[in-house]
Design an enzyme around this catalytic site. Structure first.
Site, mmCIF file in Angstrom:
data_model
loop_
_atom_site.group_PDB
_atom_site.id
_atom_site.type_symbol
_atom_site.label_atom_id
_atom_site.label_comp_id
_atom_site.label_asym_id
_atom_site.label_seq_id
_atom_site.Cartn_x
_atom_site.Cartn_y
_atom_site.Cartn_z
ATOM 1 N N ASN A 176 105.293 55.663 -68.974
ATOM 2 C CA ASN A 176 104.888 55.240 -70.358
ATOM 3 C C ASN A 176 106.301 54.345 -70.486
ATOM 4 O OD1 ASN A 176 106.201 56.539 -72.562
ATOM 5 N ND2 ASN A 176 105.736 58.530 -71.134
ATOM 6 N N SER B 63 109.146 60.622 -73.953
ATOM 7 C CA SER B 63 109.813 61.365 -73.250
ATOM 8 C C SER B 63 111.322 61.352 -73.270
ATOM 9 C CB SER B 63 109.417 61.581 -71.753
ATOM 10 O OG SER B 63 109.715 60.499 -71.302
ATOM 11 N N SER C 49 109.919 57.163 -65.749
ATOM 12 C CA SER C 49 108.732 57.476 -66.836
ATOM 13 C C SER C 49 107.762 56.213 -66.774
ATOM 14 C CB SER C 49 109.161 57.699 -68.031
ATOM 15 O OG SER C 49 108.492 57.252 -69.227
ATOM 16 N N THR D 263 95.445 60.405 -70.889
ATOM 17 C CA THR D 263 95.630 60.089 -71.987
ATOM 18 C C THR D 263 96.557 59.026 -72.075
ATOM 19 O OG1 THR D 263 97.676 61.897 -71.397
ATOM 20 C CG2 THR D 263 95.516 62.874 -72.649
ATOM 21 N N HIS E 53 109.833 63.281 -67.954
ATOM 22 C CA HIS E 53 110.089 62.242 -67.141
ATOM 23 C C HIS E 53 111.626 61.498 -68.080
ATOM 24 C CE1 HIS E 53 106.391 61.711 -65.080
ATOM 25 N NE2 HIS E 53 107.075 62.428 -64.310
ATOM 26 N N CYS F 83 95.296 59.138 -75.885
ATOM 27 C CA CYS F 83 96.155 59.905 -76.690
ATOM 28 C C CYS F 83 97.057 58.846 -77.492
ATOM 29 C CB CYS F 83 97.290 60.642 -75.863
ATOM 30 S SG CYS F 83 98.576 61.096 -77.237
ATOM 31 N N CYS G 119 106.898 62.474 -78.314
ATOM 32 C CA CYS G 119 105.410 62.879 -78.659
ATOM 33 C C CYS G 119 105.447 64.315 -79.021
ATOM 34 C CB CYS G 119 104.520 62.316 -77.720
ATOM 35 S SG CYS G 119 104.645 63.190 -76.254
ATOM 36 N N HIS H 126 98.953 60.285 -60.277
ATOM 37 C CA HIS H 126 99.494 60.807 -61.534
ATOM 38 C C HIS H 126 99.346 62.363 -61.679
ATOM 39 C CE1 HIS H 126 100.936 61.643 -65.745
ATOM 40 N NE2 HIS H 126 101.570 60.547 -65.440
ATOM 41 N N GLU I 203 98.721 64.262 -64.046
ATOM 42 C CA GLU I 203 97.863 64.600 -64.942
ATOM 43 C C GLU I 203 96.310 64.162 -64.453
ATOM 44 O OE1 GLU I 203 97.812 62.512 -68.954
ATOM 45 O OE2 GLU I 203 95.772 62.627 -68.977
HETATM 46 S S1 SF4 Z 1 98.768 63.676 -74.309
HETATM 47 FE FE1 SF4 Z 1 100.705 63.158 -73.268
HETATM 48 S S2 SF4 Z 1 101.495 61.537 -74.754
HETATM 49 FE FE2 SF4 Z 1 99.852 62.360 -75.847
HETATM 50 S S3 SF4 Z 1 101.040 64.152 -77.044
HETATM 51 FE FE3 SF4 Z 1 100.380 64.918 -75.029
HETATM 52 S S4 SF4 Z 1 102.032 64.799 -73.738
HETATM 53 FE FE4 SF4 Z 1 102.416 63.661 -75.402
#
Ligand code: SF4
Length: 279
Positions: free
Chosen positions: A217, A259, A215, A159, A41, A187, A12, A124, A126
């Site tokens: 995701n 990733s 990972s 996200t 990851h 996201c 991404c 997580h 984030e």
């Molecule tokens: S928010 Fe996460 S999934 Fe979306 S572009 Fe950024 S790093 Fe990638």
């Protein structure tokens, strides 16, 4: 046997940006470069970076503050940045701009007097970073949270959350809160990869989902694919592919988490194509 790549698969924007930043820093210095946690990851990418002297650490205590410290795309709480600077690290912030936006909304909501709710996974990194940006004054959504009538509630989402999870939380809170302010901070990269995987899984006999077993995701992508195409295999590298997976298969789909680098996707693609030639 036809082999089809998902329309959206692999790196991404945020991951590509973080790796680009790190590669520019590597070219500009001989000092050690550390990443707080693996930069992405994906164990194969992390191993490759280690050979270039880019070392993942779990805690600032693991090294003396002589070198660069890269903050990965997930972001961190502000106190981690302050502590790294205090210890003398040269800081490189590769937090994804989309994650920064969640941190800013959450902080703004707290400052405006909202009870802030994060729809996300408690452990997580984030989510821990977002929480830190509110001074630990936000909470993680849970369906049994107690909401008082007329309460002002502000919602943000991790996200990579699914729309289903966010919608469930909104429905639940909407029935109870006096005021509900929602920022849809999901996201599109994750959603696009999931939709492309669903579409492809309907058309094929076997699905290969590539990405780190660590990972979240990619694991979710494999789970989604498996509900549609039971012959779904989650692998990290081409070496894991077993010829018997493709018995009587006419079509094979390949997708990859956000990733997973192109060189691994390409190696898998070539290996599957190669199997077809020996059949
Ligand atoms: S928010 Fe996460 S999934 Fe979306 S572009 Fe950024 S790093 Fe990638």
């Amino acid at each position: 046997m036809e082999v089809i790549l998902a329309e959206k698969a692999g790196f991404c924007f945020g991951v590509m940006r973080a790796l680009d930043i790190i590669s520019k820093v590597r070219k500009s210095t001989n000092l050690p470069i550390y990443t707080l946690g693996p930069i992405i990851h994906n164990p194969q990418v992390v191993e490759k970076l280690k050979k270039d002297g880019i070392i993942p650490i779990e805690s600032l205590d693991e090294v003396e503050g002589k070198g660069y410290l890269v903050i990965r795309s997930h972001g961190v709480p502000p106190e981690v940045i302050e502590e790294a600077e205090r210890r003398g690290f040269k800081l490189i912030d590769a937090t994804c701009p989309y994650v920064k936006r969640v941190q800013e909304y959450a902080k703004m909501l707290v400052n405006e007097g909202y009870r802030v709710v994060i729809v996300g996974e408690e452990n997580h990194p984030e989510v821990k970073g977002i929480l830190g940006h509110t001074g630990d004054r936000a909470e993680i959504y849970s369906s049994d949270m107690d909401v008082k009538p007329r309460e002002k509630i502000g919602v943000v989402a991790q996200t990579t959350q699914s729309f289903t999870n966010l919608k469930e939380a909104i429905d639940h809170l909407l029935e109870r809160a006096g005021e509900l302010r929602v920022f849809n901070t999901i996201c599109s990269a994750t959603h696009e990869r999931q939709e492309a995987a669903k579409e492809l899984a309907q058309k094929v006999d076997v699905m290969i989902v590539i990405g780190g077993k660590n990972s979240a995701n990619t694991t979710r992508l494999a789970r989604i694919s498996r509900t549609i195409c039971p012959r779904t295999y989650h692998i990290e590298t081409a070496e894991e592919i077993q010829p018997e997976w493709f018995e009587a298969a006419n079509r094979v789909g390949i997708t990859a988490g956000a990733s997973t680098p192109d060189w691994i996707i390409d190696a898998v693609y070539q290996k599957v194509i190669g199997l077809q030639e020996v059949r």
